[in-house]
Design an enzyme around this catalytic site. Structure first.
Site, mmCIF file in Angstrom:
data_model
loop_
_atom_site.group_PDB
_atom_site.id
_atom_site.type_symbol
_atom_site.label_atom_id
_atom_site.label_comp_id
_atom_site.label_asym_id
_atom_site.label_seq_id
_atom_site.Cartn_x
_atom_site.Cartn_y
_atom_site.Cartn_z
ATOM 1 N N ASP A 132 5.496 19.943 7.294
ATOM 2 C CA ASP A 132 6.437 21.148 7.159
ATOM 3 C C ASP A 132 7.657 20.884 6.180
ATOM 4 O O ASP A 132 7.916 21.637 5.331
ATOM 5 C CB ASP A 132 7.104 21.711 8.409
ATOM 6 N N LEU A 133 8.101 19.707 6.021
ATOM 7 C CA LEU A 133 9.186 19.101 4.994
ATOM 8 C C LEU A 133 8.849 19.268 3.700
ATOM 9 O O LEU A 133 9.571 19.671 2.881
ATOM 10 C CB LEU A 133 9.733 17.858 5.631
ATOM 11 N N LYS A 148 0.606 -1.342 -0.158
ATOM 12 C CA LYS A 148 0.035 -0.035 -0.133
ATOM 13 C C LYS A 148 0.849 1.199 -0.195
ATOM 14 O O LYS A 148 0.533 2.281 -0.751
ATOM 15 C CB LYS A 148 -0.810 0.084 1.215
ATOM 16 N N ASP A 196 5.856 0.765 11.850
ATOM 17 C CA ASP A 196 4.597 0.034 11.421
ATOM 18 C C ASP A 196 4.393 -1.482 11.872
ATOM 19 O O ASP A 196 3.391 -2.014 11.488
ATOM 20 C CB ASP A 196 4.235 0.045 9.874
#
Length: 452
Positions: free
Chosen positions: A157-158, A48, A339
């Site tokens: 932000d990056l 995914k 994860d």
């Protein structure tokens, strides 16, 4: 949040993919009767987390991008719905009634809209990945600030600072990111202060059509980054260094179509490997690549679980006796994946001894601890770490999922528990695991979905 049913029609050109009906709803629960040793084979699907940026790449060209080995998941449908709204024609072909190994044909001959709306972006953070391609191709993008699992702030932000380095002007208006680059993007050196998979992907996508050279320093090294670079290169992009700490992209004037097979899902591989371990089982993970799970493999071997490459994939087999506790710290790839942290905690809850689990990626990723404790797990939180003392046997209980990986950890705990476990709010599962109950049941799990 609610999960979309994952039942796209054969052709979704010009219309929203089916989001009504279907068997999967927000009130669904999964019931597990634990204590069964898992044996057999499980087919691993496409990743995914690789498929979503690959789908976004279709916005970079007017030609067709064909992606095979696409998983059958709610997040894929969410991204397809978003792309359709932007003007992408989405065609679907697949085996077994579109339930395994689907091929998506994505054609963005014309971009009809450069706005990614809140009602779609709120469901999945990866939707922000359309920002770079829209900006690169159209010179403008208006993208809702994203949603997704509540596991931490995960600021974008990056992404935004990187786009500014490429010459974009960024404004935040009414919950939307409005980015413009009327004269086009221009290559630059972008040094990430922290490793970010999403920002690396978004800026790779944008830089393919920027003028000149772009250097991404301290880039993410995940296999999904390498897979994206491979696909973009097939489309005509010039990319070097993917998989390392510095990626160099030479911008080109246009990209073409391509055919690309999505790599196997390393988180799915890891989850089912832990399922085999926690039940004392023996499972062959067909289509798995052992090279994608190096850190997990070393950790499982240390617990007393065998992980071996086979002709068709990877076999995971628990040795006789109770497995041993092993400390773990989440890190960017090639370290232990965040994860898989919740799944590892479920495994350690039933192991012999004590394990310290340290989470360094997301600050809110211990929300499964109270639910595991309801099942008898002995877990103590200490700042960014959890100390787990293994117990002889967990006990089934009603529990509630808080996010995608937490939900699957509760199912794994239920597989090993005594009695019945009822996991609610399992719509999270449908975002990341294809035919989850069916795959486990085929290996001997007593598991069923109660449709709400």
């Amino acid at each position: 949040m609610s999960a979309d049913p994952v039942s796209p029609p054969d052709s979704a050109a010009g219309a929203t993919i089916d989001r009504s009906g279907g068997r999967r709803g927000g009130l669904d629960q999964i019931c597990i009767r634990g204590g069964h040793r898992l044996e057999g084979a499980i087919q691993i699907g496409g990743a995914k987390n690789a498929t979503l940026p690959l789908m976004a790449a279709s916005l970079l060209t007017g030609e067709t991008l064909a992606l095979s080995n696409v998983p059958y998941l709610a997040d894929i449908t969410t991204m397809a719905n978003l792309l359709v709204q932007l003007g992408v024609e989405v065609g679907v072909n697949g085996e077994n009634g579109m339930r395994h190994g689907r091929t998506l044909e994505l054609s963005a001959r014309e971009i009809a809209d450069t706005t990614a709306p809140y009602d779609l972006v709120r469901k999945m953070r990866a939707s922000v990945l359309v920002l770079g391609p829209l900006l690169a191709r159209c010179g403008e993008a208006r993208v809702s600030q994203p949603g997704g699992c509540a596991i931490g702030t995960r600021p974008i932000d990056l992404h935004l600072e990187g786009m500014k380095r490429l010459g974009a002007e960024i404004a935040l208006e009414d919950g939307y990111i409005h980015a413009t680059a009327p004269k086009g993007l221009v290559g630059a050196e972008i040094v990430f202060p922290t490793v970010s998979v999403g920002a690396t992907e978004d800026l790779m996508l944008a830089a393919t059509l920027a003028k000149g050279e772009t250097r991404l320093v301290n880039a993410a090294r995940e296999p999904e980054i390498v897979d994206l670079a491979k696909c973009l290169s097939a489309m005509g992009a010039e990319i070097e260094g993917a998989g390392g700490k510095e990626i160099v992209i030479q911008g080109v004037e246009k990209l073409g179509g391509a055919e690309h097979a999505v790599l196997p899902d390393r988180i799915e591989i890891g989850t089912y490997a832990i399922a085999a371990a926690i039940t004392g089982g023996n499972i062959e993970l067909q289509g798995a690549d052992i090279g994608l799970i190096g850190a997990l493999r070393q950790a499982l071997l240390a617990t007393g679980v065998d992980v071996e490459e086979t002709e068709g994939g990877v076999r995971v087999a628990a040795r006789n006796g109770r497995i041993e506790c092993v400390d773990m710290t989440t890190e960017p790839y090639p370290g232990f994946p965040t994860d898989l942290q919740a799944q590892w905690m479920a495994l350690m809850a039933t192991a012999h001894g004590e394990a310290k689990i340290t989470e360094t990626i997301f600050e809110n990723r211990f929300m499964h601890v109270p639910e595991l404790s309801r099942m008898g797990a002995d877990i103590r939180l200490d700042g960014g770490a959890a100390v787990v003392r293994g117990v002889e046997r967990l006990k089934g209980a009603p529990v509630m999922a808080t996010d995608l990986r937490a939900s699957v950890s509760l199912v794994l705990a239920g597989l090993a528990a005594e009695g019945e476990t009822l996991v609610s709010r399992i719509y999270h599962l449908d975002r990341g695991y294809e035919r989850f109950e069916e795959k486990l049941a085929a290996c001997g799990a007593e598991i069923e979905r109660d449709i709400g």
